[in-house]
Enzyme design. Structure first.
Site, PDB file in Angstrom:
ATOM      1  N   LYS A 121     -16.206   8.214   6.415  1.00  0.00           N
ATOM      2  CA  LYS A 121     -16.228   6.930   5.620  1.00  0.00           C
ATOM      3  C   LYS A 121     -15.460   6.081   6.215  1.00  0.00           C
ATOM      4  O   LYS A 121     -16.138   4.730   6.005  1.00  0.00           O
ATOM      5  CB  LYS A 121     -15.134   7.293   4.423  1.00  0.00           C
ATOM      6  CG  LYS A 121     -15.118   8.385   3.345  1.00  0.00           C
ATOM      7  CD  LYS A 121     -14.096   8.409   2.266  1.00  0.00           C
ATOM      8  CE  LYS A 121     -12.655   8.637   2.786  1.00  0.00           C
ATOM      9  NZ  LYS A 121     -12.611  10.209   3.418  1.00  0.00           N
ATOM     10  N   ARG A 171      -5.820  18.837   3.475  1.00  0.00           N
ATOM     11  CA  ARG A 171      -6.569  17.496   2.983  1.00  0.00           C
ATOM     12  C   ARG A 171      -7.830  17.897   2.477  1.00  0.00           C
ATOM     13  O   ARG A 171      -8.121  17.405   1.495  1.00  0.00           O
ATOM     14  CB  ARG A 171      -6.513  16.420   4.195  1.00  0.00           C
ATOM     15  CG  ARG A 171      -5.045  15.902   4.290  1.00  0.00           C
ATOM     16  CD  ARG A 171      -5.217  14.896   5.647  1.00  0.00           C
ATOM     17  NE  ARG A 171      -6.223  14.242   6.100  1.00  0.00           N
ATOM     18  CZ  ARG A 171      -6.741  13.725   7.035  1.00  0.00           C
ATOM     19  NH1 ARG A 171      -6.371  14.605   8.297  1.00  0.00           N
ATOM     20  NH2 ARG A 171      -7.635  12.842   7.341  1.00  0.00           N
ATOM     21  N   ARG A 216      -4.177  10.982  15.607  1.00  0.00           N
ATOM     22  CA  ARG A 216      -3.530  10.973  14.318  1.00  0.00           C
ATOM     23  C   ARG A 216      -2.667  12.020  13.769  1.00  0.00           C
ATOM     24  O   ARG A 216      -2.870  13.097  13.931  1.00  0.00           O
ATOM     25  CB  ARG A 216      -4.783  10.734  13.372  1.00  0.00           C
ATOM     26  CG  ARG A 216      -5.146   9.440  12.950  1.00  0.00           C
ATOM     27  CD  ARG A 216      -6.231   9.485  11.983  1.00  0.00           C
ATOM     28  NE  ARG A 216      -5.826  10.012  10.624  1.00  0.00           N
ATOM     29  CZ  ARG A 216      -6.580   9.874   9.482  1.00  0.00           C
ATOM     30  NH1 ARG A 216      -7.489   8.794   9.568  1.00  0.00           N
ATOM     31  NH2 ARG A 216      -6.330  10.157   8.434  1.00  0.00           N
ATOM     32  N   ARG A 248      -8.748   7.983  -5.282  1.00  0.00           N
ATOM     33  CA  ARG A 248      -8.703   9.409  -4.684  1.00  0.00           C
ATOM     34  C   ARG A 248      -8.500  10.544  -5.879  1.00  0.00           C
ATOM     35  O   ARG A 248      -8.127  11.512  -5.585  1.00  0.00           O
ATOM     36  CB  ARG A 248      -7.359   9.400  -3.716  1.00  0.00           C
ATOM     37  CG  ARG A 248      -7.873   9.163  -2.243  1.00  0.00           C
ATOM     38  CD  ARG A 248      -8.118  10.000  -1.564  1.00  0.00           C
ATOM     39  NE  ARG A 248      -7.519  10.385  -0.189  1.00  0.00           N
ATOM     40  CZ  ARG A 248      -7.793   9.678   0.770  1.00  0.00           C
ATOM     41  NH1 ARG A 248      -7.939   8.366   0.974  1.00  0.00           N
ATOM     42  NH2 ARG A 248      -7.558  10.137   2.251  1.00  0.00           N
ATOM     43  N   ARG A 299     -11.836  13.622  16.321  1.00  0.00           N
ATOM     44  CA  ARG A 299     -11.107  12.520  15.995  1.00  0.00           C
ATOM     45  C   ARG A 299      -9.656  13.044  16.505  1.00  0.00           C
ATOM     46  O   ARG A 299      -8.842  11.864  16.909  1.00  0.00           O
ATOM     47  CB  ARG A 299     -11.136  12.211  14.729  1.00  0.00           C
ATOM     48  CG  ARG A 299     -10.543  10.999  14.141  1.00  0.00           C
ATOM     49  CD  ARG A 299     -10.571  10.608  12.708  1.00  0.00           C
ATOM     50  NE  ARG A 299     -10.112  11.352  11.884  1.00  0.00           N
ATOM     51  CZ  ARG A 299     -10.267  11.288  10.521  1.00  0.00           C
ATOM     52  NH1 ARG A 299     -11.068  10.491  10.202  1.00  0.00           N
ATOM     53  NH2 ARG A 299      -9.669  12.076   9.711  1.00  0.00           N
TER      54      ARG A 299
HETATM   55  P1  AMP Z   1      -7.344   8.294   5.012  1.00  0.00           P
HETATM   56  O1  AMP Z   1      -7.180   7.467   6.086  1.00  0.00           O
HETATM   57  O2  AMP Z   1      -8.194   7.529   3.931  1.00  0.00           O
HETATM   58  O3  AMP Z   1      -7.778   9.502   5.403  1.00  0.00           O
HETATM   59  O4  AMP Z   1      -5.721   8.391   4.284  1.00  0.00           O
HETATM   60  C1  AMP Z   1      -4.927   9.248   5.101  1.00  0.00           C
HETATM   61  C2  AMP Z   1      -3.553   9.562   4.033  1.00  0.00           C
HETATM   62  O5  AMP Z   1      -3.130   8.502   3.499  1.00  0.00           O
HETATM   63  C3  AMP Z   1      -4.163  10.350   2.984  1.00  0.00           C
HETATM   64  O6  AMP Z   1      -4.230  11.929   3.466  1.00  0.00           O
HETATM   65  C4  AMP Z   1      -3.271  10.301   1.925  1.00  0.00           C
HETATM   66  O7  AMP Z   1      -1.795  10.673   2.275  1.00  0.00           O
HETATM   67  C5  AMP Z   1      -2.864   8.654   2.168  1.00  0.00           C
HETATM   68  N1  AMP Z   1      -3.850   7.941   1.035  1.00  0.00           N
HETATM   69  C6  AMP Z   1      -4.806   7.086   1.618  1.00  0.00           C
HETATM   70  N2  AMP Z   1      -5.257   6.588   0.553  1.00  0.00           N
HETATM   71  C7  AMP Z   1      -4.853   7.036  -0.685  1.00  0.00           C
HETATM   72  C8  AMP Z   1      -4.802   7.112  -1.986  1.00  0.00           C
HETATM   73  N3  AMP Z   1      -5.828   6.073  -2.508  1.00  0.00           N
HETATM   74  N4  AMP Z   1      -3.974   7.770  -2.932  1.00  0.00           N
HETATM   75  C9  AMP Z   1      -3.009   8.485  -2.308  1.00  0.00           C
HETATM   76  N5  AMP Z   1      -2.840   8.816  -1.033  1.00  0.00           N
HETATM   77  C10 AMP Z   1      -3.679   7.887  -0.174  1.00  0.00           C
END
Ligand code: AMP
Length: 191
Positions: free
Chosen positions: A13, A143, A132, A87, A126
């Site tokens: 993404k 996740r 990360r 989400r 990654r």
């Molecule tokens: P990402 O970089 O999009 O994979 O997001 C990393 C982490 O940030 C996720 O596993 C969540 O803990 C948090 N996160 C990101 N976007 C959201 C969202 N829209 N709602 C809730 N938690 C989020």
């Protein structure tokens, strides 16, 4: 002009959302990046979000609202690529309302479809490259479960609303990019 990206962790993404944002000349809004930035800056939001992120859980909806609203009212007034938001269904409903309030429209929701084995390989790569904190094996598994339970119902949510655009998320970055560009061009021609 708002395009939303949906897909499990490792679906690509972030990479593809950035490429589409550059192509369309609109901002890329990643809630994950905004939260990681808040943590790095030591803000209240960052302190509140950190534990959830490190555990691979979703940060509570109310903490995301301000971030997304600010983006839609500020840098994204002409549209944006939303990466990582919504989400869950309640975020999708909040977004529908916010988008309406700022006089914009969701053009389409790109669902990146990727097999589980490819996801696991990409996340491992990654983790080596980016260091990360939430890319450990245990959090990644968490996740994926969170995605299945909370985020994947959005596929149906947006399909029912006629805006879902599934795209095969396997192959080279360029192949996937071209498939996505074609989807957005088709939408441009039909509107
Ligand atoms: P990402 O970089 O999009 O994979 O997001 C990393 C982490 O940030 C996720 O596993 C969540 O803990 C948090 N996160 C990101 N976007 C959201 C969202 N829209 N709602 C809730 N938690 C989020």
């Amino acid at each position: 002009m708002i395009w939303i990206f949906i897909g499990p962790p490792g679906a690509g993404k972030g990479t593809q959302a950035k490429l589409l944002a550059a192509h369309l000349g609109i901002p890329h809004i990643s809630t994950g990046d905004l939260l990681r930035q808040a943590i790095a800056e030591g803000t209240d939001l960052g302190r509140l979000a950190r534990g959830y992120m490190e555990a691979g859980e979703l940060v509570p909806d109310r903490l995301l609202l301000g971030l997304v609203r600010e983006a839609l009212e500020g840098p994204a007034t002409k549209g944006c690529i939303l990466d990582g938001y919504p989400r869950n269904t309640s975020q999708a409903e909040a977004l529908t309302e916010m988008v309406h309030e700022v006089g914009q429209k969701v053009c389409g929701v790109i669902e990146l479809e990727v097999s589980e084995q490819v996801l696991v390989d990409r996340i491992a790569a990654r983790a080596r490259a980016e260091d990360r904190a939430d890319d450990t094996e245990e959090t990644v598994r968490k996740r994926l479960v969170v995605y299945e339970q909370q985020t994947s119902p959005l596929v149906e949510y947006y399909r029912e609303r006629g805006v879902l655009r599934p795209v095969a998320g396997e192959g080279t970055i360029e192949d996937i990019r071209d498939r996505i560009f074609r989807v957005t061009e088709e939408r441009g021609r039909s509107s």
